[in-house]
Design a protein around this motif. Structure first.
Motif: not given
Ligand code: FAD
Ligand code: NAG
Ligand code: NAG
Ligand code: NAG
Ligand code: NAG
Ligand code: NAG
Ligand code: NAG
Ligand code: NAG
Ligand code: NAG
Ligand code: NAG
Length: 570
Positions: A301-307
């Motif tokens: 999957s594309p890179q994700i931003t994580l909270q």
């Protein structure tokens, strides 16, 4: 995170159809047969040895580096890259005879446990290993195993909690050196037509290396919480959960293709367009059962931003505080799952991550947990902390997480677990009952881990073979008991029984469902627990591809309990 909050994550053949009658001599097949096998695998056959062998007093010169063994006895990278090393070391021993070569995990530099009159013995460590480099090595091993009735096991990292990667007097396929990794932004499974971004991983790749590879390609791979578990061996074939599974699926949901040698010696491609039955079985039917996987291609999957939100306090045995934490978690469990949160929690730490929300939305969604943490801080609860932060990728989060969260390694243990369905979170009454069950479990066996890793927002496509209970669950809860090198057989039986009795607190209030890779060695009704309604079909596929039981393992689909390779189980 300071080390005091370190979580202990892991706390978190008999062969039919012998066409050769000499084949009865299980385990004492002669040197000439092994020499022939050795030449057919390019000289990559070697004898199994206990990892402590270099430290055993002996008249002869000792091969190996004793200093390294002692200093890395409880190191997961060392154990998982050493053929005779297992993460959970009772699977190096023969529990029924006491044959073993273990050290005291609390003081590995003490050599008394292996000093005469005590003996260093092979126990359940395979007597021979093949350093597998190609499918022809596997084909040679399958032939040898059939011909001489030597049990065959697949040893990848040796993480297995149920001893499925070792067996006494066996021949092991050691997959560790199958380390290829490649990225294809438009992979088309052979014979199919739809392309997706994917990564192809050799059978020996471990998550630490797969994550680093993903990071350098700006993609996301969904994997587990431990650095050294294998990416496409037992983890994947048994289900494979991680902190992103709520929104991005289990490992099996993301598998696009396997290349596998089946017990008949055929090298096959299994995907949605060919060998679909095998593809189904390899997506949840369990490792070591249907074939020897050489490589697998999984969705990228594309890179994700994580909270990320973390609340913690110091005292892991303050039941009142633990209850408050778990009450907050269960009261909000359904909403948080819907909002996309996954993570894990222990008696005194909760870590949640979210790939879908913005920082503001995350703070809003998690306000009950953040408020609890702030209240603990204002009450001056020792070590109370609240962290809300953001990471730019899974890999950067994982490095932060894994720096302080190292799995216990080199400690014998009995794990038990339960999948907790959404229904247990539905009402105030059911939440209270669940919290009681969790507290009762953690009183009986401290070090309970609540893994918020079920694919509860990820329906899947009905083509995986894990129990369907995963989809309707929110938590996978684990507990353990442990013992040291000098425990008696009775002590060990007691430890297994105690762990099982502990999880009965959750069994009583949930349906029969557990994760096969982190389950009670003596899971009641295990066919239903691990595979639910998929079991019958899996059994048919097992009988089709492995009628001779070349690849049997403990509590695996279609196994034969009476076979000699299970003689070391209590
Ligand atoms: C510290 C720790 C942390 C863990 N964390 C997680 C987690 O976050 N998520 C999760 O889902 N699970 C986790 N697990 C459980 C893990 O999924 C299982 O231990 C799994 O069996 C490990 O697979 P492996 O290939 O690394 O290990 P091994 O012990 O080498 O193999 C396990 C099983 O898979 C079979 N197998 C291995 N390779 C192949 C192959 N190429 N083809 C066919 N069969 C094969 C073996 O025969 C054996 O039956 C954890 C376990 C430990 C000990
Ligand atoms: C297999 O052959 C290699 C190379 O000849 C040799 O070094 C090794 O000791 C052999 N293994 C066994 C078990 O004899
Ligand atoms: C043995 O291992 C130790 C610790 O890992 C290392 O410092 C040392 O250099 C090694 N010795 C040899 C001879 O390889
Ligand atoms: C087991 O060995 C440890 C040292 O390794 C020792 O402290 C302990 O007393 C032993 N237990 C038993 C029951 O012998
Ligand atoms: C690994 O990749 C190399 C280079 O692409 C290839 O030559 C080799 O056959 C691969 N090995 C395996 C075991 O797939
Ligand atoms: C990954 O992203 C960074 C930052 O956007 C960029 O500099 C780099 O070239 C990218 N790498 C790859 C392999 O796409
Ligand atoms: C942790 O809490 C328990 C229960 O309140 C208490 O008995 C114990 O002393 C506490 N431990 C520490 C280290 O404060
Ligand atoms: C927890 O233990 C208490 C006290 O033994 C008991 O009354 C209760 O039924 C248990 N609850 C669960 C869910 O196990
Ligand atoms: C999967 O099966 C269930 C139950 O049979 C059904 O409700 C659901 O629509 C199916 N999902 C897909 C994606 O086929
Ligand atoms: C199971 O194993 C036992 C012991 O080796 C053997 O006698 C029996 O025939 C096996 N059963 C099957 C179904 O293979």
């Amino acid at each position: 995170m300071s080390p005091q909050y370190a979580l202990l994550i892991s706390l978190l053949i008999p062969l039919t159809s012998a066409f050769n009658s000499q084949a009865r001599f299980t385990g004492i097949t002669g040197n000439s047969e092994y020499a022939a096998l050795n030449s057919s695998v390019g000289g990559r056959l070697f004898k199994g040895t206990p990892i402590v062998q270099p430290c055993v007093p002996s008249k002869n010169a000792r091969p190996g580096n004793c200093t390294e063994v002692l200093s890395e006895y409880v190191d997961e990278v060392f154990r998982t890259s050493t053929p005779g090393g297992y993460v959970v070391p009772q699977w190096e021993t023969c529990q029924t005879t006491g044959a073993q070569c273990l050290l005291d995990y609390t003081d590995p530099f003490n050599l008394d446990p292996v000093t005469p009159p005590r003996q260093c013995r092979l126990g359940s460590i395979p007597s021979h290993f093949i350093d597998v480099r190609s499918e022809s090595d596997v084909q040679a091993a399958l032939q040898f195993s059939k011909r001489f009735q030597v049990p065959l096991v697949i040893k990848n990292t040796g993480h297995d909690y149920k001893g499925r990667s070792s067996a006494p007097h066996s021949l092991a396929l050691w997959t560790h050196n199958l380390q290829n990794i490649s990225y294809d932004p438009a992979f088309i499974p052979e014979g199919c037509s739809t392309a997706s971004a994917s990564v192809t991983l050799g059978a020996g790749v471990q998550w630490k290396d797969a994550y680093a590879f993903a990071e350098s390609n700006n993609i996301t791979l969904v994997g587990g919480s431990d650095r050294t578990v294998g990416a496409v061996g037992g983890w994947l074939q048994g289900g494979g959960h991680g902190m992103l599974s709520n929104t991005m699926g289990l490992g099996v949901d993301r598998a696009l293709q396997f290349k596998v040698v089946t017990p008949d010696g055929q090298y096959r491609v299994a995907n949605a367009c060919q060998n679909q039955d095998l593809f189904f079985a390899l997506r949840g039917g369990g490792g070591g059962t249907f074939g020897v996987v050489m490589e697998s291609t999984v969705l990228a999957s594309p890179q994700i931003t994580l909270q990320v939100v973390m609340v913690a306090f110091a005292n892991a045995t303050d039941i009142a505080l633990t209850r408050e934490l778990w009450q907050t978690m269960t009261a909000n469990g359904l909403q948080w799952a819907e909002d996309g949160w996954g993570g894990l929690a222990t008696a005194n730490v909760a870590i949640y991550i979210n790939p879908k929300l913005s920082a503001e939305e995350a703070t809003e969604s998690m306000s009950p947990l953040i408020d609890l943490g702030k209240r603990l801080q204002s009450d001056q609860v020792e070590g109370a902390q609240v962290i809300t932060t953001q990471f730019e990728s899974w890999g950067t989060f994982f490095d932060w997480f894994a720096a302080d969260n190292v799995a216990i390694t080199g400690v014998s243990l009995a794990i038990v677990s339960r999948l907790i369905p959404k229904a247990n979170f539905a009402t105030a009454e059911s939440q209270a009952e669940l919290v009681d069950g969790l507290i009762n479990t953690s009183i009986a066996t401290p070090r309970v881990i609540i893994l918020i890793t079920a694919p509860s927002s990820y329906p899947g496509d009905n083509t995986t073979s894990v129990t369907e209970a995963w989809r309707s669950s929110l938590y996978h809860v684990t507990a353990v008991t442990t013992w040291n090198w000098n425990a008696t057989m009775e002590d060990k039986k007691e430890a297994y029984a105690q762990a099982s009795a502990s999880i009965d607190n959750l069994r009583r209030i949930t349906p029969d469902a557990a994760y096969q890779n982190e389950a009670d060695v003596y899971e009641p009704n295990h066919e239903v627990s691990f595979w639910g309604s998929n079991y019958e079909r899996l059994l048919e596929i097992k009988n089709k591809y492995d009628p001779g039981h070349i690849l049997d393992c403990w509590n695996c689909v279609g196994w034969n309990r009476s076979a000699p390779q299970f003689s070391c189980y209590l």
